[in-house]
Design a protein around this motif. Structure first.
Motif, PDB file in Angstrom:
ATOM      1  N   LYS A  60       0.808  -1.222   0.000  1.00  0.00           N
ATOM      2  CA  LYS A  60       0.000   0.000   0.000  1.00  0.00           C
ATOM      3  C   LYS A  60       0.837   1.267   0.000  1.00  0.00           C
ATOM      4  N   ALA A  61       1.672   1.339  -1.003  1.00  0.00           N
ATOM      5  CA  ALA A  61       2.404   2.579  -1.261  1.00  0.00           C
ATOM      6  C   ALA A  61       3.302   2.991  -0.105  1.00  0.00           C
ATOM      7  N   ARG A  62       4.081   2.047   0.424  1.00  0.00           N
ATOM      8  CA  ARG A  62       5.105   2.450   1.381  1.00  0.00           C
ATOM      9  C   ARG A  62       6.147   3.273   0.628  1.00  0.00           C
ATOM     10  N   TRP A  63       7.076   3.838   1.327  1.00  0.00           N
ATOM     11  CA  TRP A  63       7.975   4.819   0.703  1.00  0.00           C
ATOM     12  C   TRP A  63       9.079   4.134  -0.082  1.00  0.00           C
ATOM     13  N   LEU A  64       9.369   4.662  -1.263  1.00  0.00           N
ATOM     14  CA  LEU A  64      10.496   4.201  -2.060  1.00  0.00           C
ATOM     15  C   LEU A  64      11.607   5.223  -1.866  1.00  0.00           C
ATOM     16  N   LEU A 238      18.361  12.309  -3.412  1.00  0.00           N
ATOM     17  CA  LEU A 238      17.493  13.220  -2.663  1.00  0.00           C
ATOM     18  C   LEU A 238      16.033  13.178  -3.116  1.00  0.00           C
ATOM     19  N   LEU A 239      15.697  12.295  -4.042  1.00  0.00           N
ATOM     20  CA  LEU A 239      14.315  12.212  -4.530  1.00  0.00           C
ATOM     21  C   LEU A 239      13.659  10.922  -4.046  1.00  0.00           C
ATOM     22  N   THR A 240      12.550  11.075  -3.356  1.00  0.00           N
ATOM     23  CA  THR A 240      11.750   9.946  -2.879  1.00  0.00           C
ATOM     24  C   THR A 240      10.449   9.896  -3.669  1.00  0.00           C
ATOM     25  N   VAL A 241      10.019   8.714  -4.011  1.00  0.00           N
ATOM     26  CA  VAL A 241       8.787   8.528  -4.781  1.00  0.00           C
ATOM     27  C   VAL A 241       7.782   7.767  -3.937  1.00  0.00           C
ATOM     28  N   GLN A 242       6.552   8.258  -3.894  1.00  0.00           N
ATOM     29  CA  GLN A 242       5.496   7.560  -3.157  1.00  0.00           C
ATOM     30  C   GLN A 242       4.237   7.524  -4.007  1.00  0.00           C
ATOM     31  N   GLU A 243       3.571   6.385  -4.002  1.00  0.00           N
ATOM     32  CA  GLU A 243       2.266   6.278  -4.633  1.00  0.00           C
ATOM     33  C   GLU A 243       1.208   6.813  -3.675  1.00  0.00           C
TER      34      GLU A 243
END
Length: 763
Positions: A60-64, A238-243
């Motif tokens: 469920k869209a945990r942090w990448l 420095l870039l994090t992607v989250q759904e």
């Protein structure tokens, strides 16, 4: 118990349940060796497949995390899809890959980030410098630009697997748009480099005219572009992607030294969770109350298969933003094997192919391996079908404004009756079976679309795989933003892309990179990075939006640019890269050094060419093919000889090997010296005009000036309202607002000078 569904194999490997239970496995991958460390319940009874997409949905869209790789491969087995049971704790998985890592140790305690001291709930909430909402062309450029500037950035997108998706046409660039791409690249943006890695047909448009208006363009492999873009995005430091979908904004008290009714400090997601940040960028595309239309059917959607953003649209409206409604559309997709290409006009790519990026000497694919495009035309039968079935097309009947320069076939028939209209048949990829019919955007019912397609030459037996459809969506009047793309109403809130009323991937990317840079600069309390009309097509785009607004989807053209002889595709790096490096910190050291070398080499080369002088008769003997008049009595400079169409740096270097030979070793340098010579005389005069405009732009208007109440300047009520709405930052910008008279500009100018004198006296 958790159920994870398997997938069909692509990269294969045979693993038993016992092998799956081992601690570490080296999974085969065509891209990079990646190890998976995991624990599996010992009671697994069958071989299985771990599909990362399914796993991502499960957690469920945990942090990448940014530092961790991000071309997540899928792990396949040569067995049919099955289900298997797996027990795991949240911390069981970690992926380690080459190059960058992508991470998924899926725990809630993943952010060694600063905590907010306001309350205990906020202290457990992740905090970023910049949040970017939307993973389209504006969002990807904004997120990576902010990260390049040193800001911890979060990219929020509905689905990670749609990052880099080309929702409409499979192409980038064109007349005016190619200029934007070069400028985005000059600021170290992504789209140009990705296009050089993903194109299937490269061509420069407008070759019959001067290089100032050449339009770099490429047909793109959709699948390859998305793959390369995701790889770039998901490995950016420095870039994090989250759904996740954003439902609302977190607002706080405004900063007293800036205008605005409040300040944004984070976002609220659909699931109720919050993420805090110092700046927020909205790049929502067509998702704000988006509606898809086919015939008389209408369905809420941002694009086909994706839900619209309703809550966020309502929030913006409640804040007082002026909201408008626009529409666009896309053509049906046609099966390649059903088209008779043999009777159509074939268009081949350029040889050699010119890359978009200044960092690339060539594109990834040879000209002989590229795919052709084909040209056909509509017939009178197409007009007949459109006119007879207007009652079945709600999209055309709507009063909502659509794109003037990329209209639907229905709009073309209504506006230009009894004409044949071009239809370009464009490939969607190297291994794609689909053809994109450029010029046939339509929203008729699906059965009528199929009927219309078969009335076109070469498409008599064409099979429609996906019908065309229209999209209606909200946009916000762009006069509500500053040239830095920050909103007037809400501090630290930035808009980029179609939310500002533009259309096209390139326009979105250009706004995205500027918004990302300025959102980061705002966090660090540094001056905004603004590109003026005299510095770039990006400046013209943003100035048009912020001063003129738009009532229809805005598209960039060379005709919109006053100083296009100076703002050419070839010199975008000289204009913007050095500024981007020094003022914004968004440009890599490698790109900066290359741009600095090129600029120094050009200046040196031009100086050398000016210093070499021979008589006209001697030049004629040295270069017989040049149409040089021998009647000229004064010596002729080598720079003047280079202006002749028949002469290039190679022929000059053969005539005068020393000191010109070294300038032919770099093909790009030699070509740019030729262009500089071609425009030398007109550029001198244009430079004087640019300086006049820059003088007006240097006259800053007070940011806190209340145009509705100020009494020290004589302005009509209408002019006051227009200035209050647009809030121009300079006298030059105010002069371009429709309805602001020359007399009002003179009065404003007097007011500014008087104010400056008072301030100087007080100091």
């Amino acid at each position: 118990m958790t159920f994870i569904r398997g997938s069909q194999p692509r990269t294969t490997g045979n693993y038993s349940p016992q092998e799956l239970g081992k601690k570490t496995h080296n999974w085969p991958s065509a891209r990079s060796p990646i190890s998976l460390t995991r624990k599996v319940a010992p009671n697994c009874q069958s071989a299985a497949t771990l599909d990362v997409d399914v796993l991502r949905r499960h957690i469920k869209a945990r942090w990448l995390r940014p530092a961790d790789s991000l071309l997540l491969p899928k792990f396949f087995l040569p067995v049919p899809p099955i289900r298997f049971k797996v027990r795991f704790s949240p911390s069981m998985f970690s992926f380690r890959g080459c190059g960058g890592r992508v991470a998924a140790s899926f725990t809630k305690q993943q952010f060694p980030l600063p905590r907010l001291s306001s309350d205990s709930a906020a202290s457990r909430t992740p905090h970023f410098d910049v949040i970017v909402i939307g993973g389209g062309h504006a969002g990807t450029e904004a997120a990576t630009a902010a990260a390049r500037c040193g800001s911890r950035t979060l990219l929020l997108t509905h689905r990670v697997d749609t990052i880099g998706q080309m929702s409409c046409n499979p192409s980038f660039g064109g007349i005016g748009k190619g200029h934007l791409m070069r400028e985005v690249d000059a600021l170290d943006g992504l789209c140009s480099r990705i296009c050089d890695q993903s194109g299937v047909h490269y061509k420069v448009l407008n070759r019959c005219k001067g290089p100032a208006v050449w339009g770099l363009r490429a047909q793109i492999d959709r699948k390859l572009y998305k793959q390369n873009m995701q790889k770039e995005i998901l490995s950016t430091p420095l870039l994090t992607v989250q759904e996740g979908a954003v439902e609302d904004l977190i607002l706080t008290e405004p900063e007293p030294e800036h205008t605005g009714k409040c300040r944004v400090s984070g976002v609220v997601l659909v699931d109720g969770s919050t993420v805090y940040s110092e700046s927020v960028i909205l790049t929502t595309g067509t998702f704000l109350r988006g509606m898809i239309v086919i015939g008389l059917e209408m369905h809420p959607a941002g694009r086909l298969g994706d839900q619209p953003s309703i809550g966020l649209a309502q929030t913006l409206e409640k804040l007082g933003f002026v909201v408008g409604r626009l529409k666009t559309g896309t053509p049906p997709r046609i099966a390649k094997e059903s088209i008779n290409f043999s009777i159509l006009n074939k268009q081949t790519p350029d040889n050699p192919s010119l890359p978009f990026s200044f960092m690339n000497e060539t594109v990834w694919i040879k000209p002989e391996d590229q795919l052709p495009c084909y040209l056909t035309h509509t017939s009178p039968r197409v007009d007949e079908i459109v006119l007879k079935n207007l009652h079945l097309n709600s999209h055309v009947k709507e009063t909502i404004r659509g794109p003037r320069y990329c209209p639907s076939i229905e709009s073309k028939v209504l506006r230009f009756p009894n004409r044949q209209h071009q239809v370009w048949l464009e490939p969607e990829g190297m291994d794609s079976d689909l053809i994109y019919p450029q010029g046939l955007s339509m929203t008729l019912p699906a059965e009528l679309q199929e009927k219309m397609i078969t009335c076109i030459r070469g498409l008599e037996k064409a099979k429609v795989i996906q019908p065309g459809y229209g999209v209606q969506y909200d946009y916000l009047d762009p006069r509500q933003i500053t040239p830095s793309l920050e909103t007037h109403l809400v501090q630290r809130l930035f808009f980029a892309g179609q939310i500002n009323g533009t259309t096209g991937y390139e326009e979105a990317a250009a706004q995205g990179v500027i918004a990302g840079i300025n959102a980061s600069l705002r966090v660090n309390r540094k001056p905004p990075f603004v590109v003026s009309r005299t510095e770039g097509y990006i400046g013209v785009l943003i100035d048009d939006l912020t001063t003129l607004g738009t009532s229809e989807p805005y598209r960039m053209f060379t005709s919109r640019v006053e100083f296009r002889l100076s703002l050419r595709p070839d010199n975008a790096d000289s204009r913007l890269t050095l500024r981007g490096y020094k003022e914004a910190g968004c440009v890599s050291q490698q790109r900066y050094e290359r741009a600095h070398w090129m600029k120094s080499s050009l200046e040196e080369g031009i100086s050398v060419l000016k210093s070499i002088e021979f008589s006209s008769s001697k030049w004629k003997n040295l270069i017989p093919e040049a149409s040089i008049s021998t009647s000229r009595s004064l010596p002729v400079r080598a720079l003047d000889v280079l202006k002749y169409e028949e002469v290039d740096m190679d022929s000059l270097a053969k005539a005068v090997p020393e000191p010109l030979k070294k300038y032919t070793k770099c093909r790009e340098l030699a070509e740019r010296l030729k262009i500089e010579a071609t425009y030398e005389s007109v550029l001198f005069h244009q430079l004087q005009e640019i300086k006049e405009v820059q003088r007006d732009e240097a006259l800053q208007l007070p940011k806190d000036l209340d145009y509705l109440t100020v009494r020290d300047v004589s302005l009509s009520h209408e002019v006051r309202e227009k200035l209050h709405f647009s809030r121009p930052q300079t006298i030059g910008a105010a002069s371009r607002i429709p309805g602001v008279t020359p007399a009002a500009i003179i009065n404003l100018l007097r007011f500014v000078k008087t104010t400056q004198q008072r301030q100087a006296a007080n100091e």
